[in-house]
Design an enzyme around this catalytic site. Structure first.
Site, PDB file in Angstrom:
ATOM      1  N   CYS A   1       0.782  -1.242   0.000  1.00  0.00           N
ATOM      2  CA  CYS A   1       0.000   0.000   0.000  1.00  0.00           C
ATOM      3  C   CYS A   1       0.815   1.295   0.000  1.00  0.00           C
ATOM      4  CB  CYS A   1      -0.947  -0.004   1.185  1.00  0.00           C
ATOM      5  SG  CYS A   1      -0.191  -0.652   2.690  1.00  0.00           S
TER       6      CYS A   1
ATOM      7  N   HIS B   1      -1.482   7.253   4.349  1.00  0.00           N
ATOM      8  CA  HIS B   1      -0.460   6.196   4.407  1.00  0.00           C
ATOM      9  C   HIS B   1       0.924   6.627   3.942  1.00  0.00           C
ATOM     10  CE1 HIS B   1      -1.022   2.413   6.183  1.00  0.00           C
ATOM     11  NE2 HIS B   1      -0.707   1.654   5.176  1.00  0.00           N
TER      12      HIS B   1
ATOM     13  N   ASP C   1      -4.301  -0.185  -5.187  1.00  0.00           N
ATOM     14  CA  ASP C   1      -2.897   0.032  -4.797  1.00  0.00           C
ATOM     15  C   ASP C   1      -2.061  -1.239  -4.788  1.00  0.00           C
ATOM     16  OD1 ASP C   1      -4.078  -1.074  -2.549  1.00  0.00           O
ATOM     17  OD2 ASP C   1      -3.296   0.400  -1.137  1.00  0.00           O
ATOM     18  N   ASN C   2      -2.685  -2.400  -4.740  1.00  0.00           N
ATOM     19  CA  ASN C   2      -1.965  -3.671  -4.869  1.00  0.00           C
ATOM     20  C   ASN C   2      -2.978  -4.771  -5.131  1.00  0.00           C
ATOM     21  OD1 ASN C   2      -1.465  -2.981  -1.501  1.00  0.00           O
ATOM     22  ND2 ASN C   2      -2.815  -4.665  -2.062  1.00  0.00           N
TER      23      ASN C   2
END
Length: 483
Positions: free
Chosen positions: A39, A102, A249-250
């Site tokens: 992330c 994040h 994001d992943n």
């Protein structure tokens, strides 16, 4: 979210009608990648247009380790990095982030210090609940100050999976769009919801409505919210002036499967790995009146391209004083062009693999260690490819493992080293890799040092709420990254 989580990408339950409609009205990217299988680094890459190894979102504490920004992380996004919202300000944009930041939670890393004008959301993921003595619960911010903490003021029921956070994030988005439209103000909205990150959650009206369990409930609520945002743009008459892009994001976290894990479709493994399942993402571009409906692109795309593409839409040039890894996708989206470019798969400080055209060469393979596997942590459950999904870090720099992703999207059948096809492809890829490594200047690693004293004990605004907590003595240590 994983590549296989949307109906438009073949998910059999067809529970994402709004995203599927978005794809039907816009363009589907089938070969779109994040910049990292985790992330924080991929979000840093999206907002800077630069690989995590350049922008500092990696660790050198151990070789090829995934690292992110937990509460005790000392580092964050460096002041030297130029973020997309900072640059868009030059063209008069108002910028808002909704959801997960994040990129560091200490005061100097606050999103409003890096180009955003508004924030409703959290610096970290919604882990917890914690006891506020050993670990503080994660704060939720409105702009500069916290307005509460997860599990206290923002409830997440871990037994039922109920939380109304996605509805709060949706309302924030609709209100922001309305306000900007009323003031005729160009805007950038970064809607970074996290309901599909374990522990997954959904609001009451979505609980129990999916064939896919709680994870599917969360996906359905995100899908419903995106439908409402797109309709809102249309009702306000600004959809033809607004470029919208959906991605992740992943890859889906198979470690949470099957109860809270998504689908990476035909691809190998998932989050935390540099196999296709960890980094190939669902991606949809939508811009009525500009993007021809029903388009499908095989352009190799990256989240970093959203940086260059957004600047291009705003009539701005990317900064010239640094290496930008993203490309402008507008010729692809508007004219159907294909741009030749590689995709680099990094895990921490190591370039693990490279994709050029339909070929992918692995220079290192690793899923996770035998020790972690022994604890039940498995990034490739039910998938084992001999010599590929290795549990020790295997180096292939002299003879890369080569796959043809057109014929073998699941990375199951490495090409024979002796074949002419292998020789030709590796020769081409080697030139790309050499050029990349020759010009690579790694950034100062931000994800090396952890200290319990920097956790979310007393975020700005805690005094007003009576929610300040006493921090322990500072004791910085090297962070441990087992994966």
């Amino acid at each position: 979210m994983g590549w296989g989580d949307l109906g438009a990408f073949g998910e059999p339950s067809k529970e994402t009608p709004n995203l599927d409609q978005m794809a039907a009205e816009g363009m589907l990217f089938l070969d779109f990648y994040t910049a990292n299988p985790l992330c924080s680094p991929s979000r840093a890459a999206l907002l800077t247009g630069r690989l995590p190894v350049r922008n500092g979102f990696y660790t050198t504490n151990a070789h090829a380790r995934n690292a992110y920004t937990p509460q005790d992380m000392v580092g964050g996004i460096p002041d030297s990095e130029l973020l997309l919202p900072e640059l868009l300000k030059k063209a008069g944009y108002t910028n808002k982030i909704i959801g997960k930041w994040h990129l560091g939670h200490r005061p100097q890393f606050h999103p409003l210090k890096h180009g955003f004008d508004e924030w409703f959301g959290s610096p970290n993921c919604h882990f917890g609940p914690y006891d506020n003595r050993e670990l503080p619960n994660i704060p939720v911010y409105r702009d500069w100050e916290m307005i509460g903490r997860y599990y206290e003021d923002f409830k997440i029921n871990l037994k039922t999976g109920e939380a109304n956070l996605t509805q709060l994030y949706l309302q924030e988005a609709l209100d922001f769009i309305s306000k900007q439209q009323a003031s005729q103000q160009p805007f950038f909205l970064y809607w970074a919801i996290d309901a599909t990150h374990a522990p997954v959650y959904a609001s009451k009206q979505f609980l129990g409505t999916s064939q896919r369990g709680l994870y599917g409930d969360a996906v359905r609520e995100i899908d419903d919210s995106i439908g409402k945002i797109l309709r809102h743009l249309q009702q306000l008459g600004i959809s033809e002036n607004t470029f919208v892009f959906f991605t992740s994001d992943n890859g889906a976290a198979l470690i949470s499967a099957p109860r809270q894990g998504g689908s990476n479709g035909p691809f190998l493994c998932g989050k935390q790995t540099t196999f296709e399942g960890g980094m190939r993402e669902p991606a949809i571009a939508w811009w009525p009146g500009h993007i021809p409906a029903g388009g499908v692109s095989h352009q190799l795309g990256s989240v970093m391209d959203l940086f260059s593409t957004s600047l291009s839409l705003a009539g701005l040039q990317p900064p010239r004083d640094r290496q930008i890894d993203g490309i402008d996708l507008l010729p692809v989206i508007l004219q159907g062009q294909l741009i030749d470019r590689p995709i680099f798969y990094y895990r921490g400080n190591e370039m693990m693999a490279v994709r050029v055209g339909l070929y992918k060469a692995h220079y290192w393979t690793w899923s996770n260690s035998w020790e972690e596997l022994g604890k039940g942590i498995d990034f490739c459950p039910g998938q084992s490819v001999s010599g590929v999904t290795t549990h020790t870090q295997e180096e292939h720099t002299h003879l890369p493992l080569l796959f043809h992703l057109g014929r073998d999207p699941g990375e199951k059948y490495p090409l024979s080293f002796a074949s002419e096809e292998y020789q030709r492809a590796v020769e081409r890829i080697s030139r790309v890799v050499q050029q990349h490594k020759d010009t690579l200047v790694p950034g100062q690693p931000q994800l090396n040092v952890c200290d319990k004293a920097v956790m979310n004990w007393s975020p700005p605004g805690c005094e007003k709420l009576g929610k300040c907590l006493k921090a322990p003595e500072s004791d910085p240590k090297k962070c441990s990254w087992p994966h």
